[in-house]
Design a protein around this motif. Sequence first.
Motif, PDB file in Angstrom:
ATOM      1  N   ASP A 149       0.916  -0.772   0.194  1.00  0.00           N
ATOM      2  CA  ASP A 149       0.008   0.198   0.176  1.00  0.00           C
ATOM      3  C   ASP A 149       0.728   0.807  -0.329  1.00  0.00           C
ATOM      4  O   ASP A 149       0.882   2.515  -0.761  1.00  0.00           O
ATOM      5  N   GLU A 150       1.857   1.294   0.309  1.00  0.00           N
ATOM      6  CA  GLU A 150       3.273   2.790   0.312  1.00  0.00           C
ATOM      7  C   GLU A 150       3.844   3.020  -0.702  1.00  0.00           C
ATOM      8  O   GLU A 150       3.149   4.272  -1.072  1.00  0.00           O
ATOM      9  N   THR A 151       3.672   1.604  -2.168  1.00  0.00           N
ATOM     10  CA  THR A 151       4.152   2.169  -3.289  1.00  0.00           C
ATOM     11  C   THR A 151       2.505   3.082  -3.944  1.00  0.00           C
ATOM     12  O   THR A 151       2.931   3.941  -4.656  1.00  0.00           O
ATOM     13  N   MET A 152       1.837   2.460  -3.292  1.00  0.00           N
ATOM     14  CA  MET A 152       0.596   3.397  -3.847  1.00  0.00           C
ATOM     15  C   MET A 152       0.443   4.570  -3.556  1.00  0.00           C
ATOM     16  O   MET A 152      -0.240   5.239  -4.235  1.00  0.00           O
ATOM     17  N   LEU A 153       0.463   4.940  -2.719  1.00  0.00           N
ATOM     18  CA  LEU A 153       0.388   5.749  -2.472  1.00  0.00           C
ATOM     19  C   LEU A 153       1.338   6.901  -2.596  1.00  0.00           C
ATOM     20  O   LEU A 153       1.340   7.702  -2.537  1.00  0.00           O
ATOM     21  N   SER A 154       3.152   6.369  -2.389  1.00  0.00           N
ATOM     22  CA  SER A 154       4.402   6.924  -2.946  1.00  0.00           C
ATOM     23  C   SER A 154       4.055   7.267  -5.061  1.00  0.00           C
ATOM     24  O   SER A 154       4.494   8.485  -5.922  1.00  0.00           O
ATOM     25  N   ALA A 155       3.506   6.560  -5.433  1.00  0.00           N
ATOM     26  CA  ALA A 155       2.364   6.509  -6.507  1.00  0.00           C
ATOM     27  C   ALA A 155       1.812   8.216  -7.262  1.00  0.00           C
ATOM     28  O   ALA A 155       2.185   8.448  -7.370  1.00  0.00           O
ATOM     29  N   GLN A 156       0.748   7.964  -5.922  1.00  0.00           N
ATOM     30  CA  GLN A 156      -0.236   9.042  -6.059  1.00  0.00           C
ATOM     31  C   GLN A 156       0.838  10.447  -5.259  1.00  0.00           C
ATOM     32  O   GLN A 156       0.411  11.081  -5.959  1.00  0.00           O
ATOM     33  N   ARG A 157       1.710  10.447  -4.640  1.00  0.00           N
ATOM     34  CA  ARG A 157       2.085  11.661  -3.969  1.00  0.00           C
ATOM     35  C   ARG A 157       3.508  11.999  -5.558  1.00  0.00           C
ATOM     36  O   ARG A 157       4.179  13.639  -5.617  1.00  0.00           O
ATOM     37  N   GLN A 158       4.132  10.897  -5.923  1.00  0.00           N
ATOM     38  CA  GLN A 158       5.129  11.644  -6.993  1.00  0.00           C
ATOM     39  C   GLN A 158       4.168  11.898  -7.983  1.00  0.00           C
ATOM     40  O   GLN A 158       4.906  12.562  -8.649  1.00  0.00           O
ATOM     41  N   LEU A 159       2.843  11.287  -8.557  1.00  0.00           N
ATOM     42  CA  LEU A 159       2.165  12.052  -9.506  1.00  0.00           C
ATOM     43  C   LEU A 159       2.489  13.535  -9.237  1.00  0.00           C
ATOM     44  O   LEU A 159       2.031  14.180 -10.129  1.00  0.00           O
ATOM     45  N   GLU A 160       1.782  13.249  -7.986  1.00  0.00           N
ATOM     46  CA  GLU A 160       1.040  15.434  -8.002  1.00  0.00           C
ATOM     47  C   GLU A 160       3.541  15.994  -7.600  1.00  0.00           C
ATOM     48  O   GLU A 160       2.345  16.990  -8.819  1.00  0.00           O
ATOM     49  N   PHE A 161       3.462  15.519  -7.453  1.00  0.00           N
ATOM     50  CA  PHE A 161       5.110  16.130  -7.583  1.00  0.00           C
ATOM     51  C   PHE A 161       5.220  16.371  -8.988  1.00  0.00           C
ATOM     52  O   PHE A 161       6.008  17.593  -9.444  1.00  0.00           O
ATOM     53  N   PHE A 162       4.982  15.472 -10.283  1.00  0.00           N
ATOM     54  CA  PHE A 162       5.733  15.391 -10.923  1.00  0.00           C
ATOM     55  C   PHE A 162       4.679  16.518 -11.999  1.00  0.00           C
ATOM     56  O   PHE A 162       4.866  17.182 -12.751  1.00  0.00           O
ATOM     57  N   GLU A 163       3.551  16.995 -11.715  1.00  0.00           N
ATOM     58  CA  GLU A 163       2.489  17.505 -12.249  1.00  0.00           C
ATOM     59  C   GLU A 163       3.153  19.395 -12.324  1.00  0.00           C
ATOM     60  O   GLU A 163       3.387  20.089 -12.745  1.00  0.00           O
ATOM     61  N   GLU A 164       3.394  19.154 -10.468  1.00  0.00           N
ATOM     62  CA  GLU A 164       4.105  20.154  -9.991  1.00  0.00           C
ATOM     63  C   GLU A 164       4.784  20.568 -10.968  1.00  0.00           C
ATOM     64  O   GLU A 164       5.167  22.465 -10.710  1.00  0.00           O
TER      65      GLU A 164
END
Length: 382
Positions: free
Chosen positions: A361-376
């Motif tokens: 589940d940590e990977t799923m959360l990291s993917a969401q955070r990474q997506l937000e960061f890459f958008e920024e």
Amino acid sequence: MTYEEDFLIKLCRSYLNGEKLSLPENVDEHRLFSLARSQNLASVCHCALKRKMKLDKVDSFGGNFLDGVYFYQLQEKCFSQIKELLAQSDIPYIAFKGAALRPLYPVPESRLMSDIDIIIKEEHRLDVKNLLCSNGFECTASNGPVYKYEKDRVVCEVHTQINGEYSHGCFENPFEYAEFDGCEGTLDSSFHLACLIAHAAHHFRFYGVGVKAILDIAVMIKNGGANIDKALEYAKTVDLEKFGKVMLGVCCKWFGIGIDYPDDTEETEEFLLRGGAFGFKNTSGTALARKDLEEGKRISPLISKIRLAFPSYSRLRKIDYIRFIDGRPWLMPYAWVYRFIYNFKHKKNFVAEAVNSLGSDETMLSAQRQLEFFEEVGLYGN
């Protein structure tokens, strides 16, 4: 930023300016060497240090530099042969990335590279393969837009596209942006700077990218004469203008070269120095889960594992070694089997790591955070 990370940046800056620095007392020599080596910058650090470093009574920085000089000579000898063969066959080519950047570095031997990158026209692909293979090179990969050749431990990647998924816009035909001396082409420096930005974006999304990518940008501006505004116009054609400004902002902050754009670069600096902002790890599982989020798909450990085992047609057709499926969707079952066998033979560690991390589940959360960061930082448009 740790003392060692801060001093690594200072060493790179001093290297660019032809200066020398002494090791401060608050910097741990072993940690500095470990960091510099992980960033492929130990040779650069060696050139900028005032005195030899003694790690367990061995000058590890100097030893790394000497190893780099030896491999530099092997690569230069191999590259000279390739250039001679292409010239004899009247095949135009362009060297880019490290092969073109090295001469711009204060000490060319300090700019380490794993392979030689050149680009040719698609129409010459088979001719180049026959030419190199008949002169002692082994073709170790012959799928998609990049063919790999090896001789005497030196690897040469021969491309027909310059920037992977960013091979559209102005990057569709790089030969339009090169000046030729016989068969050897040199990219316009501003265009090449835009290529470095696009290459950093590619690695940012898929493999992670480090300090050396920013140092390359600084060298291209300082010693290559690249025009920043012009480079950003090129980057804009593939929706990377904002990302380019972030990279140039970091470059200005670290090395005093570039433009200090108002964007906050602290999280990006962390990502470049440590491989992950916000504390997430850029694992293969994270990258795969993030890819699903980019496409608007729901993710969960089970669903992501199924997609990993049975990719869609749209994904399969983009994989270099399964390009045969392009336009032939009815071959999907065969492609899944072929991909499984190929990955088992060539990418066992990658697949195992991806499967294991996708179960978290940590990977799923990291993917969401990474997506937000890459958008920024502008990786999904401006």
